[in-house]
Design an enzyme around this catalytic site. Structure first.
Site, PDB file in Angstrom:
ATOM      1  N   ARG A  63       6.660 -62.355 -65.695  1.00 40.73           N
ATOM      2  CA  ARG A  63       6.364 -62.133 -67.120  1.00 40.73           C
ATOM      3  C   ARG A  63       5.741 -63.358 -67.758  1.00 40.73           C
ATOM      4  NH1 ARG A  63      12.065 -59.310 -67.250  1.00 40.73           N
ATOM      5  NH2 ARG A  63      12.220 -60.972 -65.719  1.00 40.73           N
ATOM      6  N   GLU A 100      20.672 -67.101 -62.575  1.00 39.83           N
ATOM      7  CA  GLU A 100      21.857 -66.509 -63.201  1.00 39.83           C
ATOM      8  C   GLU A 100      22.461 -65.502 -62.218  1.00 39.83           C
ATOM      9  OE1 GLU A 100      20.977 -64.407 -66.800  1.00 39.83           O
ATOM     10  OE2 GLU A 100      23.086 -64.212 -67.364  1.00 39.83           O
TER      11      GLU A 100
HETATM   12  P1  AMP Z   1      17.101 -68.943 -65.395  1.00 37.39           P
HETATM   13  O1  AMP Z   1      16.507 -69.643 -64.219  1.00 37.39           O
HETATM   14  O2  AMP Z   1      18.557 -68.641 -65.206  1.00 37.39           O
HETATM   15  O3  AMP Z   1      16.798 -69.629 -66.699  1.00 37.39           O
HETATM   16  O4  AMP Z   1      16.429 -67.522 -65.436  1.00 37.39           O
HETATM   17  C1  AMP Z   1      15.222 -67.341 -66.032  1.00 37.39           C
HETATM   18  C2  AMP Z   1      14.400 -66.310 -65.313  1.00 37.39           C
HETATM   19  O5  AMP Z   1      15.179 -65.180 -64.888  1.00 37.39           O
HETATM   20  C3  AMP Z   1      13.370 -65.806 -66.234  1.00 37.39           C
HETATM   21  O6  AMP Z   1      12.178 -65.678 -65.512  1.00 37.39           O
HETATM   22  C4  AMP Z   1      13.890 -64.477 -66.704  1.00 37.39           C
HETATM   23  O7  AMP Z   1      12.861 -63.551 -66.674  1.00 37.39           O
HETATM   24  C5  AMP Z   1      14.975 -64.072 -65.732  1.00 37.39           C
HETATM   25  N1  AMP Z   1      16.281 -63.780 -66.353  1.00 37.39           N
HETATM   26  C6  AMP Z   1      17.436 -64.452 -66.155  1.00 37.39           C
HETATM   27  N2  AMP Z   1      18.452 -63.914 -66.853  1.00 37.39           N
HETATM   28  C7  AMP Z   1      17.914 -62.889 -67.525  1.00 37.39           C
HETATM   29  C8  AMP Z   1      18.455 -61.921 -68.449  1.00 37.39           C
HETATM   30  N3  AMP Z   1      19.751 -61.919 -68.817  1.00 37.39           N
HETATM   31  N4  AMP Z   1      17.604 -61.000 -68.938  1.00 37.39           N
HETATM   32  C9  AMP Z   1      16.306 -61.009 -68.573  1.00 37.39           C
HETATM   33  N5  AMP Z   1      15.748 -61.861 -67.733  1.00 37.39           N
HETATM   34  C10 AMP Z   1      16.533 -62.802 -67.200  1.00 37.39           C
END
Ligand code: AMP
Length: 175
Positions: A63, A100
């Site tokens: 995205r 996550e």
């Molecule tokens: P992070 O590395 O944990 O900051 O995760 C960020 C990436 O994972 C981004 O590219 C988001 O698109 C996706 N992502 C992680 N958690 C979520 C969530 N709760 N909802 C949507 N996308 C998420």
């Protein structure tokens, strides 16, 4: 009347409990991208925040690509695609990191920009910050400077900012 980007996001953001796995509240920004006025508002917001400060924008698959393309056009700057592992040819830099949910690998082709180029990193959601932090490491290893981070939605309770380091982080909406 011009509606601020944050208001568009609040109105259009969709949330899906237990997707893609139990315990995760998935935040879907596709309805924001699918609204022409809202999409333009978020591109303008992110571009304006760092106006004149970057030579390139790096979008994180997938995205983040949508945002980077719009910002690259609006700011007339270079666009970098930070891809998931195994999709780029030639000499690539690789970073592994925790998500996550699960773990992942991101890659960047070397030699696309002059050394010292100023790069803005963009993505849709900032969750734990692992994805942006890994991207910042790729940018640094490629010889560029991360001048800032721009995301549409920040999940504040996960405190992703604390993993990112010194670069300023701009989020349109924090929940
Ligand atoms: P992070 O590395 O944990 O900051 O995760 C960020 C990436 O994972 C981004 O590219 C988001 O698109 C996706 N992502 C992680 N958690 C979520 C969530 N709760 N909802 C949507 N996308 C998420």
């Amino acid at each position: 009347m011009i509606i601020p980007a944050a208001q568009h996001v609040h109105t259009l953001l969709a949330s899906y409990p237990d997707f893609p796995q139990p315990g995760i509240l998935f935040r879907d920004l596709n309805p924001v991208f699918a609204d022409a006025v809202a999409f333009r508002a978020i591109i303008d917001d992110l571009s304006e925040r760092y106006r004149g400060q970057f030579d390139a924008v790096a979008g994180i698959e997938a995205r983040g690509f949508l945002l980077a393309a719009g910002i690259g056009y609006a700011a007339q700057c270079a666009v970098l695609a930070v891809r998931k592992g195994g999709k780029l040819p030639g000499t690539v830099l690789t970073e592994e990191y925790d998500l996550e949910y699960g773990s992942a690998r991101l890659e960047l082709e070397v030699g696309q920009l002059p050394a010292g180029s100023r790069v803005l990193i963009v993505d849709d959601v900032l969750a734990t910050g692992g994805t942006v932090a890994a991207t910042a490491r790729l940018i640094e290893r490629a010889g560029y400077l991360t001048i800032g981070v721009g995301v549409v939605l920040e999940l504040a309770e996960l405190d992703g900012r604390s993993r990112i380091g010194d670069a300023p982080v701009h989020t349109i909406v924090s929940v």
